[in-house]
Design an enzyme around this catalytic site. Structure first.
Site, PDB file in Angstrom:
ATOM      1  N   LYS A 158       0.822  -1.209   0.000  1.00  0.00           N
ATOM      2  CA  LYS A 158       0.000   0.000   0.000  1.00  0.00           C
ATOM      3  C   LYS A 158       0.856   1.259   0.000  1.00  0.00           C
ATOM      4  O   LYS A 158       0.974   1.950   1.010  1.00  0.00           O
ATOM      5  CB  LYS A 158      -0.926  -0.012   1.221  1.00  0.00           C
ATOM      6  CG  LYS A 158      -2.112  -0.949   1.046  1.00  0.00           C
ATOM      7  CD  LYS A 158      -2.959  -1.041   2.279  1.00  0.00           C
ATOM      8  CE  LYS A 158      -3.898   0.124   2.453  1.00  0.00           C
ATOM      9  NZ  LYS A 158      -5.055   0.091   1.576  1.00  0.00           N
TER      10      LYS A 158
HETATM   11  N1  PMP Z   1      -6.788  -3.029  -3.416  1.00  0.00           N
HETATM   12  C1  PMP Z   1      -6.552  -1.764  -3.029  1.00  0.00           C
HETATM   13  C2  PMP Z   1      -6.047  -0.784  -4.022  1.00  0.00           C
HETATM   14  C3  PMP Z   1      -6.793  -1.391  -1.694  1.00  0.00           C
HETATM   15  O1  PMP Z   1      -6.571  -0.135  -1.300  1.00  0.00           O
HETATM   16  C4  PMP Z   1      -7.294  -2.341  -0.784  1.00  0.00           C
HETATM   17  C5  PMP Z   1      -7.577  -1.940   0.643  1.00  0.00           C
HETATM   18  N2  PMP Z   1      -6.464  -2.088   1.466  1.00  0.00           N
HETATM   19  C6  PMP Z   1      -7.519  -3.648  -1.234  1.00  0.00           C
HETATM   20  C7  PMP Z   1      -7.241  -3.959  -2.556  1.00  0.00           C
HETATM   21  C8  PMP Z   1      -7.965  -4.729  -0.288  1.00  0.00           C
HETATM   22  O2  PMP Z   1      -6.952  -5.049   0.604  1.00  0.00           O
HETATM   23  P1  PMP Z   1      -7.241  -5.554   2.084  1.00  0.00           P
HETATM   24  O3  PMP Z   1      -8.170  -6.707   1.941  1.00  0.00           O
HETATM   25  O4  PMP Z   1      -5.913  -5.919   2.616  1.00  0.00           O
HETATM   26  O5  PMP Z   1      -7.875  -4.425   2.805  1.00  0.00           O
END
Ligand code: PMP
Length: 311
Positions: A158
């Site tokens: 992220k």
């Molecule tokens: N893709 C993006 C671009 C995101 O920002 C997120 C949110 N964190 C997700 C996928 C899903 O990730 P997670 O399940 O770890 O929250």
């Protein structure tokens, strides 16, 4: 009156109102930060907040920090402790969103490098309900913006800078009257939503773009793949996916910490399946909601329990 909320910055807890950085902060100019979005789910019956997969979130944060050469004096264990202490102090008895941020904190502009630039870590918690519709099915638009390729910026973690694209895509979709955008790769294959991973169900098989399709390696994605395989005996395939496969799918759903599991009922003004939440999405969603609230004994190892006020 509610007690004053606290945050964590510069190695200590501080009132949220005082948790400030200067306008010369490197990360503010260049997006040189990695962050996490974590949910704490309040369980009234247990009198506890259950933080979902906190360890995995911090492992991902430290992997992203490594890429950006953000050196923090904290281990995953330390970060879990810092988060537990802050949640205890803030004492929320409701669902919260937890936002850790590892960033280049140096007060330096016109300095385009990662080495010899100091870093810091901040943490804040806010009460948080639903981010996106989870009862019904949402309407999506294929974005005119494309997901950055991993050759442009590391996509599996992220990185703050990556979110400019997601925000452009989400803004475009919402201003055009849709709920969310589906973002394609440069070659037109499917990557993900703007803050969610994507799954397609066809003939009882779950398909999701793979790591090399530039999607974030989502923790909800991984949780859903585990549940689909182990609890429902479903086949799960990570692979490249054409845009038109989404129109042909029986079900499409999105997964993310903020979005939970959300059914996509319509894409580009075409119904997907029945246009409502499909049966596989529903079964997965029901199990997932129980697990994140600490109501499924088998998956308590995914839940970090915190008692408001400590103890
Ligand atoms: N893709 C993006 C671009 C995101 O920002 C997120 C949110 N964190 C997700 C996928 C899903 O990730 P997670 O399940 O770890 O929250």
């Amino acid at each position: 009156m509610a007690p004053e909320p606290y945050a964590f910055l510069g190695g200590k807890q501080v009132p949220l109102a005082d948790a400030k950085v200067g306008i010369m902060t490197h990360a503010l100019h260049y997006g040189t930060a990695v962050f996490e979005g974590v949910r704490g789910n309040w369980n009234e019956e247990h009198g506890k907040m259950y933080v979902f997969r906190l360890r995995e979130h911090y492992e991902r944060l430290l992997r992203g920090s490594n890429i950006l050469r953000i050196v923090l004096p904290y281990s995953v264990e330390d970060l879990i402790g810092i988060t537990t202490d802050l949640l205890e102090r803030n004492g929320y008895r409701q669902d919260v969103y937890i936002r850790p941020l590892a960033f280049k904190s140096a007060q330096l502009v016109a300095n385009l490098k990662l080495h010899e630039i100091e870093s810091d870590f901040s943490l804040m918690v806010v009460p948080f309900g639903s981010y996106i519709e989870t009862e019904g099915a949402i309407r999506c638009q294929t974005s005119s913006w494309r997901r950055p390729e991993d050759t442009m910026m590391p996509t599996g973690v992220k990185l703050a800078g990556l979110y400019t694209t997601g925000i452009l895509a989400k803004t475009e979709a919402v201003m055009a009257g849709y709920d969310e955008a589906i973002v394609l790769n440069q070659d037109g294959t499917v990557s993900e939503g703007t803050g969610e991973n994507l799954f397609l169900v066809r003939d009882g098989v779950l398909n999701t773009p793979s790591e090399t399709d530039n999607c974030l390696l989502g923790i909800t994605r991984e949780s859903v793949m585990t549940l689909a395989r182990e609890e429902f005996g479903l086949k799960v395939v990570e692979r490249r996916m054409h845009r038109s496969e989404l129109y042909l799918a029986d079900e499409v759903f999105l997964t993310g910490t903020a979005a939970h599991l959300t059914a996509v009922g319509e894409l580009d003004n075409r119904k997907i399946g029945s246009g409502e939440m499909g049966p596989i999405t529903r079964r997965l969603q029901e199990m997932y909601f129980d697990i994140v609230a600490g109501k499924n004994p088998k998956y308590m190892h995914w839940c970090h329990g915190v008692t408001p006020g400590g103890g």
